[in-house]
Design a protein around this motif. Structure first.
Motif, PDB file in Angstrom:
ATOM      1  N   PHE A 196       0.825  -1.206   0.000  1.00  0.00           N
ATOM      2  CA  PHE A 196       0.000   0.000   0.000  1.00  0.00           C
ATOM      3  C   PHE A 196       0.859   1.256   0.000  1.00  0.00           C
ATOM      4  CE2 PHE A 196      -3.544  -2.751   1.492  1.00  0.00           C
ATOM      5  CZ  PHE A 196      -4.416  -2.449   0.471  1.00  0.00           C
ATOM      6  N   LEU A 197       1.953   1.246   0.769  1.00  0.00           N
ATOM      7  CA  LEU A 197       2.815   2.426   0.808  1.00  0.00           C
ATOM      8  C   LEU A 197       3.526   2.649  -0.523  1.00  0.00           C
ATOM      9  CD1 LEU A 197       4.314   2.288   4.403  1.00  0.00           C
ATOM     10  CD2 LEU A 197       2.501   3.779   3.526  1.00  0.00           C
ATOM     11  N   ALA A 198       3.684   1.612  -1.315  1.00  0.00           N
ATOM     12  CA  ALA A 198       4.283   1.771  -2.635  1.00  0.00           C
ATOM     13  C   ALA A 198       3.378   2.616  -3.541  1.00  0.00           C
ATOM     14  CB  ALA A 198       4.559   0.411  -3.267  1.00  0.00           C
ATOM     15  N   GLU A 199       2.093   2.708  -3.201  1.00  0.00           N
ATOM     16  CA  GLU A 199       1.151   3.526  -3.965  1.00  0.00           C
ATOM     17  C   GLU A 199       1.252   5.001  -3.610  1.00  0.00           C
ATOM     18  OE1 GLU A 199      -2.782   2.002  -3.271  1.00  0.00           O
ATOM     19  OE2 GLU A 199      -2.247  -0.015  -3.947  1.00  0.00           O
ATOM     20  N   GLY A 200       1.880   5.323  -2.481  1.00  0.00           N
ATOM     21  CA  GLY A 200       1.997   6.712  -2.037  1.00  0.00           C
ATOM     22  C   GLY A 200       2.086   6.776  -0.535  1.00  0.00           C
ATOM     23  N   GLU A 201       2.246   7.974  -0.023  1.00  0.00           N
ATOM     24  CA  GLU A 201       2.349   8.115   1.433  1.00  0.00           C
ATOM     25  C   GLU A 201       0.954   8.150   2.051  1.00  0.00           C
ATOM     26  OE1 GLU A 201       4.741  11.597   1.746  1.00  0.00           O
ATOM     27  OE2 GLU A 201       3.101  12.948   1.338  1.00  0.00           O
ATOM     28  N   TRP A 202       0.880   7.643   3.270  1.00  0.00           N
ATOM     29  CA  TRP A 202      -0.406   7.509   3.949  1.00  0.00           C
ATOM     30  C   TRP A 202      -0.274   7.944   5.412  1.00  0.00           C
ATOM     31  CZ3 TRP A 202      -4.734   4.855   1.704  1.00  0.00           C
ATOM     32  CH2 TRP A 202      -4.471   4.273   0.466  1.00  0.00           C
ATOM     33  N   ALA A 203      -1.324   8.533   5.934  1.00  0.00           N
ATOM     34  CA  ALA A 203      -1.445   8.749   7.372  1.00  0.00           C
ATOM     35  C   ALA A 203      -1.857   7.424   8.003  1.00  0.00           C
ATOM     36  CB  ALA A 203      -2.493   9.823   7.665  1.00  0.00           C
ATOM     37  N   ALA A 204      -1.560   7.247   9.276  1.00  0.00           N
ATOM     38  CA  ALA A 204      -1.861   5.979   9.950  1.00  0.00           C
ATOM     39  C   ALA A 204      -3.344   5.640   9.889  1.00  0.00           C
ATOM     40  CB  ALA A 204      -1.381   6.030  11.398  1.00  0.00           C
ATOM     41  N   SER A 205      -4.203   6.621  10.093  1.00  0.00           N
ATOM     42  CA  SER A 205      -5.647   6.335  10.091  1.00  0.00           C
ATOM     43  C   SER A 205      -6.113   5.872   8.708  1.00  0.00           C
ATOM     44  CB  SER A 205      -6.438   7.558  10.544  1.00  0.00           C
ATOM     45  OG  SER A 205      -6.138   8.668   9.712  1.00  0.00           O
ATOM     46  N   ALA A 206      -5.627   6.516   7.655  1.00  0.00           N
ATOM     47  CA  ALA A 206      -6.009   6.114   6.300  1.00  0.00           C
ATOM     48  C   ALA A 206      -5.429   4.748   5.965  1.00  0.00           C
ATOM     49  CB  ALA A 206      -5.540   7.153   5.289  1.00  0.00           C
ATOM     50  N   LEU A 207      -4.214   4.487   6.405  1.00  0.00           N
ATOM     51  CA  LEU A 207      -3.585   3.188   6.163  1.00  0.00           C
ATOM     52  C   LEU A 207      -4.361   2.085   6.884  1.00  0.00           C
ATOM     53  CD1 LEU A 207      -1.190   1.805   4.786  1.00  0.00           C
ATOM     54  CD2 LEU A 207       0.175   2.311   6.816  1.00  0.00           C
ATOM     55  N   ALA A 208      -4.759   2.345   8.128  1.00  0.00           N
ATOM     56  CA  ALA A 208      -5.541   1.356   8.883  1.00  0.00           C
ATOM     57  C   ALA A 208      -6.872   1.081   8.196  1.00  0.00           C
ATOM     58  CB  ALA A 208      -5.774   1.849  10.312  1.00  0.00           C
ATOM     59  N   GLU A 209      -7.518   2.139   7.713  1.00  0.00           N
ATOM     60  CA  GLU A 209      -8.795   1.954   7.019  1.00  0.00           C
ATOM     61  C   GLU A 209      -8.590   1.139   5.742  1.00  0.00           C
ATOM     62  OE1 GLU A 209     -12.400   4.517   4.952  1.00  0.00           O
ATOM     63  OE2 GLU A 209     -10.766   5.571   5.943  1.00  0.00           O
ATOM     64  N   ARG A 210      -7.558   1.474   4.991  1.00  0.00           N
ATOM     65  CA  ARG A 210      -7.313   0.786   3.715  1.00  0.00           C
ATOM     66  C   ARG A 210      -6.983  -0.693   3.936  1.00  0.00           C
ATOM     67  NH1 ARG A 210      -7.934   1.672  -1.876  1.00  0.00           N
ATOM     68  NH2 ARG A 210      -6.684   0.031  -2.775  1.00  0.00           N
ATOM     69  N   GLU A 248      -7.955  -2.343   6.516  1.00  0.00           N
ATOM     70  CA  GLU A 248      -9.063  -2.890   7.297  1.00  0.00           C
ATOM     71  C   GLU A 248      -8.583  -3.555   8.582  1.00  0.00           C
ATOM     72  OE1 GLU A 248     -12.062  -4.906   4.966  1.00  0.00           O
ATOM     73  OE2 GLU A 248     -11.701  -3.573   3.266  1.00  0.00           O
ATOM     74  N   VAL A 249      -7.699  -2.820   9.289  1.00  0.00           N
ATOM     75  CA  VAL A 249      -7.203  -3.233  10.604  1.00  0.00           C
ATOM     76  C   VAL A 249      -7.290  -2.041  11.547  1.00  0.00           C
ATOM     77  CG1 VAL A 249      -5.634  -4.979   9.648  1.00  0.00           C
ATOM     78  CG2 VAL A 249      -4.782  -2.675  10.079  1.00  0.00           C
ATOM     79  N   SER A 250      -7.062  -2.273  12.820  1.00  0.00           N
ATOM     80  CA  SER A 250      -7.126  -1.186  13.793  1.00  0.00           C
ATOM     81  C   SER A 250      -5.908  -0.280  13.676  1.00  0.00           C
ATOM     82  CB  SER A 250      -7.221  -1.751  15.211  1.00  0.00           C
ATOM     83  OG  SER A 250      -5.987  -2.349  15.570  1.00  0.00           O
ATOM     84  N   ARG A 251      -6.063   0.936  14.130  1.00  0.00           N
ATOM     85  CA  ARG A 251      -4.933   1.879  14.090  1.00  0.00           C
ATOM     86  C   ARG A 251      -3.765   1.383  14.948  1.00  0.00           C
ATOM     87  NH1 ARG A 251      -4.379   8.040  15.128  1.00  0.00           N
ATOM     88  NH2 ARG A 251      -2.332   8.255  14.212  1.00  0.00           N
ATOM     89  N   PRO A 252      -4.011   0.834  16.160  1.00  0.00           N
ATOM     90  CA  PRO A 252      -2.878   0.296  16.929  1.00  0.00           C
ATOM     91  C   PRO A 252      -2.137  -0.824  16.194  1.00  0.00           C
ATOM     92  CG  PRO A 252      -4.760   0.601  18.372  1.00  0.00           C
ATOM     93  CD  PRO A 252      -5.249   0.837  16.963  1.00  0.00           C
ATOM     94  N   SER A 253      -2.865  -1.638  15.425  1.00  0.00           N
ATOM     95  CA  SER A 253      -2.209  -2.697  14.642  1.00  0.00           C
ATOM     96  C   SER A 253      -1.287  -2.097  13.596  1.00  0.00           C
ATOM     97  CB  SER A 253      -3.246  -3.585  13.956  1.00  0.00           C
ATOM     98  OG  SER A 253      -3.996  -4.299  14.900  1.00  0.00           O
ATOM     99  N   VAL A 254      -1.752  -1.035  12.931  1.00  0.00           N
ATOM    100  CA  VAL A 254      -0.915  -0.367  11.930  1.00  0.00           C
ATOM    101  C   VAL A 254       0.318   0.231  12.588  1.00  0.00           C
ATOM    102  CG1 VAL A 254      -0.789   1.644  10.405  1.00  0.00           C
ATOM    103  CG2 VAL A 254      -2.685   0.075  10.224  1.00  0.00           C
ATOM    104  N   THR A 255       0.128   0.854  13.739  1.00  0.00           N
ATOM    105  CA  THR A 255       1.265   1.458  14.443  1.00  0.00           C
ATOM    106  C   THR A 255       2.314   0.408  14.769  1.00  0.00           C
ATOM    107  OG1 THR A 255      -0.131   3.208  15.348  1.00  0.00           O
ATOM    108  CG2 THR A 255       1.953   2.772  16.479  1.00  0.00           C
ATOM    109  N   ALA A 256       1.881  -0.731  15.283  1.00  0.00           N
ATOM    110  CA  ALA A 256       2.830  -1.806  15.613  1.00  0.00           C
ATOM    111  C   ALA A 256       3.538  -2.323  14.360  1.00  0.00           C
ATOM    112  CB  ALA A 256       2.107  -2.943  16.329  1.00  0.00           C
ATOM    113  N   LEU A 257       2.787  -2.521  13.287  1.00  0.00           N
ATOM    114  CA  LEU A 257       3.387  -2.983  12.029  1.00  0.00           C
ATOM    115  C   LEU A 257       4.400  -1.973  11.502  1.00  0.00           C
ATOM    116  CD1 LEU A 257       0.362  -4.445  10.065  1.00  0.00           C
ATOM    117  CD2 LEU A 257       2.493  -5.628  10.533  1.00  0.00           C
ATOM    118  N   VAL A 258       4.004  -0.711  11.480  1.00  0.00           N
ATOM    119  CA  VAL A 258       4.883   0.321  10.946  1.00  0.00           C
ATOM    120  C   VAL A 258       6.126   0.475  11.819  1.00  0.00           C
ATOM    121  CG1 VAL A 258       5.073   2.793  10.439  1.00  0.00           C
ATOM    122  CG2 VAL A 258       3.069   1.515   9.662  1.00  0.00           C
ATOM    123  N   ASP A 259       5.978   0.350  13.138  1.00  0.00           N
ATOM    124  CA  ASP A 259       7.151   0.419  14.021  1.00  0.00           C
ATOM    125  C   ASP A 259       8.219  -0.572  13.572  1.00  0.00           C
ATOM    126  OD1 ASP A 259       6.062   2.408  15.619  1.00  0.00           O
ATOM    127  OD2 ASP A 259       5.454   1.038  17.233  1.00  0.00           O
TER     128      ASP A 259
END
Length: 150
Positions: free
Chosen positions: A45-59, A61-72
């Protein structure tokens, strides 16, 4: 329930099991690349462009804390960078790095090889049909996303 409905339910159940088995094949192959399937999805997904955490989580379809942990984890590996949004300093954007793009390309090749290996067990017509089926699933996923997030 009619015989046709039972047969359709059984076919759908088998397709669901096939998807789960394919996901496991991909997870195993990505582990060889020191990557998880969720990390692969984030990089894709990030290869498509830059994303905010909330938009990335929505895209994803996971929780924002899950995205934060993954991105960390991806930031630690140097595959993703966080930066302030030029429009709003309170907003953090995530973007893939050159190392992340390289890893995504390598992992994509690895998964494509796995799929090709599976498709080697099909004749040419079956292989073409399988590829067409995957293209249709991709279209359905896109249309689902558009209609549920409009």
């Amino acid at each position: 329930m009619s015989t046709n409905e039972l047969a359709a339910d059984a076919a759908t159940a088998e397709q669901v099991r096939v998807i789960a088995r394919l996901a496991r094949v991909f997870e195993t192959r990505l582990a060889d690349e020191s990557m998880t399937l969720p990390q692969f999805r984030v990089l894709a997904f990030l290869a498509e462009g830059e994303w905010a955490a909330s938009a990335l989580a929505e895209r994803l379809e996971v929780s924002r804390p899950s995205v934060t942990a993954l991105v960390d984890g991806l930031v630690e590996r140097g595959w993703v960078e966080r930066r302030e949004s030029p429009a709003d300093r309170r907003r953090v954007l995530h973007q893939i790095t050159d190392a992340g793009l390289s890893m995504l390309a390598s992992s994509t090749d690895c998964l494509a090889d796995s799929l090709d290996g599976l498709f080697d067990h099909l004749d040419a017509n079956e292989r073409a049909t399988a590829h067409e089926g995957l293209d249709m699933v991709a279209a359905a996923l896109h249309r689902h996303w558009v209609t549920t997030h409009a």
